[in-house]
Scaffold this motif. Sequence first.
Motif, short mmCIF file in Angstrom:
data_model
loop_
_atom_site.label_atom_id
_atom_site.label_comp_id
_atom_site.label_asym_id
_atom_site.label_seq_id
_atom_site.Cartn_x
_atom_site.Cartn_y
_atom_site.Cartn_z
N VAL A 192 0.81 -1.22 0.00
CA VAL A 192 0.00 0.00 0.00
C VAL A 192 0.85 1.27 0.00
CG1 VAL A 192 -1.68 1.36 1.31
CG2 VAL A 192 -2.03 -1.10 1.00
N PRO A 193 1.84 1.43 0.90
CA PRO A 193 2.61 2.69 0.92
C PRO A 193 3.30 3.00 -0.41
CG PRO A 193 2.99 1.44 2.92
CD PRO A 193 2.26 0.53 2.00
N ILE A 194 3.93 1.99 -1.03
CA ILE A 194 4.65 2.25 -2.27
C ILE A 194 3.69 2.56 -3.41
CG2 ILE A 194 4.75 -0.18 -2.94
CD1 ILE A 194 7.48 2.49 -3.48
N TYR A 195 2.50 1.94 -3.42
CA TYR A 195 1.51 2.24 -4.46
C TYR A 195 1.02 3.68 -4.32
CZ TYR A 195 0.42 -1.95 -7.20
OH TYR A 195 0.46 -2.97 -8.11
N ILE A 196 0.70 4.08 -3.08
CA ILE A 196 0.20 5.44 -2.87
C ILE A 196 1.27 6.47 -3.22
CG2 ILE A 196 -0.57 7.09 -1.11
CD1 ILE A 196 -2.05 4.82 0.25
N ALA A 197 2.52 6.20 -2.84
CA ALA A 197 3.61 7.11 -3.18
C ALA A 197 3.76 7.23 -4.70
CB ALA A 197 4.91 6.62 -2.55
N ALA A 198 3.64 6.10 -5.40
CA ALA A 198 3.76 6.12 -6.87
C ALA A 198 2.63 6.92 -7.50
CB ALA A 198 3.75 4.68 -7.39
N GLN A 199 1.43 6.76 -6.98
CA GLN A 199 0.27 7.49 -7.52
C GLN A 199 0.42 8.99 -7.30
OE1 GLN A 199 -2.48 5.35 -5.17
NE2 GLN A 199 -2.42 3.52 -6.46
N MET A 200 0.86 9.37 -6.11
CA MET A 200 1.06 10.79 -5.81
C MET A 200 2.15 11.38 -6.70
SD MET A 200 -1.09 11.86 -3.59
CE MET A 200 -2.19 11.29 -2.28
N LEU A 201 3.23 10.63 -6.89
CA LEU A 201 4.32 11.11 -7.73
C LEU A 201 3.86 11.29 -9.16
CD1 LEU A 201 7.28 11.81 -8.17
CD2 LEU A 201 7.76 9.36 -8.44
#
Length: 238
Positions: free
Chosen positions: A77-86
């Motif tokens: 979850v954290p890496i997916y959300i970070a990727a989406q925000m980026l």
Amino acid sequence: MEEGTEIIGTYFIIFAGCGAVVVNEIYGSITFPGISLVWGLIVMAMVYSVGHISGAHFNPVVTITLTLFQHFPLEQVPIYIAAQMLGSILAGGTLCLLFDISQEAYFRLTIPVGPHRRSLILEIIISYLFLFVISGVATDNRAIGELAGITVGMTILLNVFVAGPVYGTSMNPARSIGPAVVMRVYEGLWIYVIGSIVGTIMGGFGYNLIRFTDKPLSELPKSTSFIKTLSRTRSNAR
């Protein structure tokens, strides 16, 4: 690999959708129905092109809600959300480099036209519908999987048609936060974040309440594939 796909998919969704708004603000050539169509088509295109790699979330609240109902691993979850925000921030930055965007125009994305309460309620309702549809076509093995991209894209198009003139719509915190960070305009941003979170989680609960059925297994569809079902029907007709 999956995280890179989420960056790319989110980038092009924001670039195309917000780009349509920007171009219409500057040149007036797309019109509101055209903007709605762009949002639906770009999501559909990304789902079909890279959905088999990352699951085509492109949206933090989709990732969170799927995790709550055990359709996605918590550790990712954290890496997916970070990727989406980026991806969203990069898309907003690209549009700012390409066009002279005033803070007054601000993509027309996160500044409600009317009362905040009305915008919040609308965001909750359309986000509910958005996740309800995703839950049906993407997490239920009885659904016709090949139509997921079309169904999700059409849902977004319809939601933008209904709520777009009122407050721009979001259904995706990344879609609102990215341009807000780039333009440094945070007025009303909480509506789009809170409304989308509440609505999508409620939509997930709503579908899971009706997911289970009392029908015996023999009466349920044997295949989740529209193509396979159609082929079998034709074979039986011969």
